[in-house]
Design an enzyme around this catalytic site. Structure first.
Site, PDB file in Angstrom:
ATOM      1  N   LYS A   1       0.842  -1.199   0.000  1.00 42.94           N
ATOM      2  CA  LYS A   1       0.000   0.000   0.000  1.00 42.94           C
ATOM      3  C   LYS A   1       0.876   1.248   0.000  1.00 42.94           C
ATOM      4  CE  LYS A   1      -2.460   1.654   3.714  1.00 42.94           C
ATOM      5  NZ  LYS A   1      -2.484   3.125   3.817  1.00 42.94           N
TER       6      LYS A   1
ATOM      7  N   ASP B   1      -3.532   4.438  -1.739  1.00 35.33           N
ATOM      8  CA  ASP B   1      -4.466   4.895  -0.691  1.00 35.33           C
ATOM      9  C   ASP B   1      -4.388   6.408  -0.537  1.00 35.33           C
ATOM     10  OD1 ASP B   1      -6.233   4.924   1.429  1.00 35.33           O
ATOM     11  OD2 ASP B   1      -4.751   4.275   2.907  1.00 35.33           O
ATOM     12  N   LEU B   2      -5.007   7.115  -1.493  1.00 37.70           N
ATOM     13  CA  LEU B   2      -4.972   8.590  -1.425  1.00 37.70           C
ATOM     14  C   LEU B   2      -6.325   9.162  -1.012  1.00 37.70           C
ATOM     15  CD1 LEU B   2      -2.729   9.340  -4.562  1.00 37.70           C
ATOM     16  CD2 LEU B   2      -2.048   9.126  -2.161  1.00 37.70           C
ATOM     17  N   LYS B   3      -7.296   8.314  -0.778  1.00 37.62           N
ATOM     18  CA  LYS B   3      -8.616   8.719  -0.254  1.00 37.62           C
ATOM     19  C   LYS B   3      -9.151   9.975  -0.955  1.00 37.62           C
ATOM     20  CE  LYS B   3      -8.012   6.609   4.302  1.00 37.62           C
ATOM     21  NZ  LYS B   3      -6.576   6.211   4.281  1.00 37.62           N
ATOM     22  N   PHE B   4      -9.464   9.819  -2.249  1.00 35.80           N
ATOM     23  CA  PHE B   4      -9.958  10.972  -3.019  1.00 35.80           C
ATOM     24  C   PHE B   4     -11.315  11.444  -2.487  1.00 35.80           C
ATOM     25  CE2 PHE B   4      -7.660   8.725  -6.709  1.00 35.80           C
ATOM     26  CZ  PHE B   4      -6.482   9.420  -6.483  1.00 35.80           C
TER      27      PHE B   4
ATOM     28  N   ASP C   1     -13.574  14.913  -3.657  1.00 33.54           N
ATOM     29  CA  ASP C   1     -13.601  16.194  -4.370  1.00 33.54           C
ATOM     30  C   ASP C   1     -14.847  16.185  -5.247  1.00 33.54           C
ATOM     31  OD1 ASP C   1     -12.712  18.624  -5.685  1.00 33.54           O
ATOM     32  OD2 ASP C   1     -10.665  18.057  -5.158  1.00 33.54           O
TER      33      ASP C   1
ATOM     34  N   PRO D   1     -17.152  15.434  -8.462  1.00 34.33           N
ATOM     35  CA  PRO D   1     -17.108  14.197  -9.257  1.00 34.33           C
ATOM     36  C   PRO D   1     -16.120  14.229 -10.416  1.00 34.33           C
ATOM     37  CG  PRO D   1     -19.381  14.742  -8.711  1.00 34.33           C
ATOM     38  CD  PRO D   1     -18.540  15.895  -8.226  1.00 34.33           C
ATOM     39  N   ASN D   2     -16.078  15.334 -11.157  1.00 33.31           N
ATOM     40  CA  ASN D   2     -15.195  15.413 -12.325  1.00 33.31           C
ATOM     41  C   ASN D   2     -13.728  15.262 -11.922  1.00 33.31           C
ATOM     42  OD1 ASN D   2     -14.622  16.104 -15.157  1.00 33.31           O
ATOM     43  ND2 ASN D   2     -13.828  18.019 -14.297  1.00 33.31           N
TER      44      ASN D   2
ATOM     45  N   THR E   1     -11.472   5.711  11.250  1.00 36.20           N
ATOM     46  CA  THR E   1     -11.442   5.054  12.571  1.00 36.20           C
ATOM     47  C   THR E   1     -10.970   6.000  13.666  1.00 36.20           C
ATOM     48  OG1 THR E   1      -9.328   4.148  11.880  1.00 36.20           O
ATOM     49  CG2 THR E   1     -11.209   2.669  11.793  1.00 36.20           C
TER      50      THR E   1
ATOM     51  N   ARG F   1      -3.656  -6.176  14.667  1.00 38.89           N
ATOM     52  CA  ARG F   1      -2.535  -6.317  15.590  1.00 38.89           C
ATOM     53  C   ARG F   1      -2.354  -7.786  15.962  1.00 38.89           C
ATOM     54  NH1 ARG F   1      -1.503  -2.429  13.580  1.00 38.89           N
ATOM     55  NH2 ARG F   1      -1.023  -0.370  14.387  1.00 38.89           N
TER      56      ARG F   1
ATOM     57  N   GLN G   1      -3.761   2.740  17.228  1.00 41.91           N
ATOM     58  CA  GLN G   1      -4.902   1.925  16.781  1.00 41.91           C
ATOM     59  C   GLN G   1      -5.592   1.377  18.024  1.00 41.91           C
ATOM     60  OE1 GLN G   1      -6.036   1.906  13.834  1.00 41.91           O
ATOM     61  NE2 GLN G   1      -4.485   1.623  12.247  1.00 41.91           N
TER      62      GLN G   1
ATOM     63  N   ARG H   1       2.788  -0.939  10.969  1.00 40.36           N
ATOM     64  CA  ARG H   1       3.829  -0.996  12.000  1.00 40.36           C
ATOM     65  C   ARG H   1       4.166  -2.390  12.515  1.00 40.36           C
ATOM     66  NH1 ARG H   1       0.989   3.921  14.929  1.00 40.36           N
ATOM     67  NH2 ARG H   1      -0.693   2.903  13.753  1.00 40.36           N
TER      68      ARG H   1
HETATM   69  O1  C5P Z   1       0.718   0.775  11.219  1.00 42.81           O
HETATM   70  P1  C5P Z   1      -0.690   0.313  11.040  1.00 42.81           P
HETATM   71  O2  C5P Z   1      -0.827  -1.197  10.912  1.00 42.81           O
HETATM   72  O3  C5P Z   1      -1.640   0.893  12.070  1.00 42.81           O
HETATM   73  O4  C5P Z   1      -1.077   0.902   9.617  1.00 42.81           O
HETATM   74  C1  C5P Z   1      -2.394   0.888   9.133  1.00 42.81           C
HETATM   75  C2  C5P Z   1      -2.457   1.564   7.802  1.00 42.81           C
HETATM   76  O5  C5P Z   1      -3.815   1.637   7.417  1.00 42.81           O
HETATM   77  C3  C5P Z   1      -1.922   2.990   7.767  1.00 42.81           C
HETATM   78  O6  C5P Z   1      -1.360   3.187   6.473  1.00 42.81           O
HETATM   79  C4  C5P Z   1      -3.144   3.845   7.943  1.00 42.81           C
HETATM   80  O7  C5P Z   1      -3.046   5.088   7.307  1.00 42.81           O
HETATM   81  C5  C5P Z   1      -4.201   3.003   7.253  1.00 42.81           C
HETATM   82  N1  C5P Z   1      -5.574   3.225   7.703  1.00 42.81           N
HETATM   83  C6  C5P Z   1      -5.973   3.085   9.028  1.00 42.81           C
HETATM   84  N2  C5P Z   1      -7.280   3.314   9.378  1.00 42.81           N
HETATM   85  C7  C5P Z   1      -8.169   3.642   8.456  1.00 42.81           C
HETATM   86  C8  C5P Z   1      -7.787   3.748   7.117  1.00 42.81           C
HETATM   87  C9  C5P Z   1      -6.465   3.538   6.773  1.00 42.81           C
HETATM   88  O8  C5P Z   1      -5.180   2.766   9.881  1.00 42.81           O
HETATM   89  N3  C5P Z   1      -9.431   3.820   8.803  1.00 42.81           N
END
Ligand code: C5P
Length: 234
Positions: A32, A59-62, A64, A66-67, A123, A184, A193, A214
């Site tokens: 990712k 994963d740039l979470k657009f 904006d 629609p166009n 989250t 985890r 998290q 991580r």
């Molecule tokens: O290090 P970790 O396992 O927490 O990384 C989780 C990845 O998922 C990170 O790149 C984080 O930006 C992404 N993410 C997240 N929670 C979301 C959406 C994406 O932790 N709701």
């Protein structure tokens, strides 16, 4: 069994990303690329991963008009990514435009369209944070509402917290893919998290893909960490 581990390359430069990819390539399913690495290293990092034959989740979470989102999605498809993200809060027209752009651009270049994944409620947001933005529903209600909207607009996947998988599996079409961060291996604790499941719990709940950052890239031996996670799933 397909390898469901997507490693989040949350590192600030291409050199560190390369090192991780070299270590992990044989034992994970995809990589990712998020905002940190993309803003630092640009589309070259995505091309490099694709050139090495890896699946890429951009994963740039657009979010904006629609166009603009449709054009960004088309650009991502031309980079040949397998998954990308859009915020479902962008609404019906934006979501439909994103999916349509993915299908059309992929057809034009003769490739498979990427999974356009809808992000529902981040989250990091709780019920109070939602109220501050004018949303009176609970997080669970809002997640469900936005997931249904994404399904209605033709999206074929969602990003969700592992604790939302069970709820979503009851309401969304069964062929929608669920991609979940917040994993985890040791059950959680120790970083930001807060709502986590183990890899096995997330897969058993119905998650298709596990985004793990991580616990792998900060491990003393990232490859061993990834291998142990995969072994825990069998
Ligand atoms: O290090 P970790 O396992 O927490 O990384 C989780 C990845 O998922 C990170 O790149 C984080 O930006 C992404 N993410 C997240 N929670 C979301 C959406 C994406 O932790 N709701």
């Amino acid at each position: 069994m397909r390898n469901p581990i997507i490693v989040a390359l949350d590192v600030p430069d291409i050199e560190r990303a390369r090192q991780l990819v070299r270590d992990l390539a044989p034992v994970v399913g995809a990589f990712k690329v998020g905002k940190e690495l993309f803003v630092a290293a640009g589309p070259d990092v995505v091309r490099a991963l694709g050139g090495l034959g890896f699946e890429v989740f951009l994963d740039l979470k657009f979010h904006d008009i629609p166009n603009t989102v449709a054009k960004a999605v088309s650009s991502a498809v031309r980079l040949d990514v397998q998954m990308l993200t859009v915020h479902t809060a962008g609404g019906h027209e934006m979501l439909a435009a994103a999916e349509e752009a993915a299908q059309r651009t992929a057809a034009q270049q003769g490739t498979e369209p990427p999974l356009v994944l809808g992000v529902t409620v981040l989250t990091s947001m709780d019920n109070e944070n939602l109220v501050e933005t004018g949303v009176e529903s609970t997080v669970a209600q809002q997640v469900e509402r936005l997931a249904m909207l994404a399904a209605k607009c033709g999206l074929r996947g969602l990003v969700c917290s592992p604790l939302e998988i069970a709820l979503l599996r009851q309401v969304i079409p069964s062929n929608m893919q669920l991609v979940t961060p917040g994993i985890r291996p040791d059950g959680g604790g120790g970083d930001d998290q807060k709502r986590t499941l183990t890899p096995r719990e997330a897969v058993e709940a119905g998650g298709d893909w596990l985004v793990i950052g991580r616990p792998i890239y900060q491990a003393e031996n990232p490859r061993k960490a990834a291998e142990e996670i995969m072994a825990s799933l069998k």
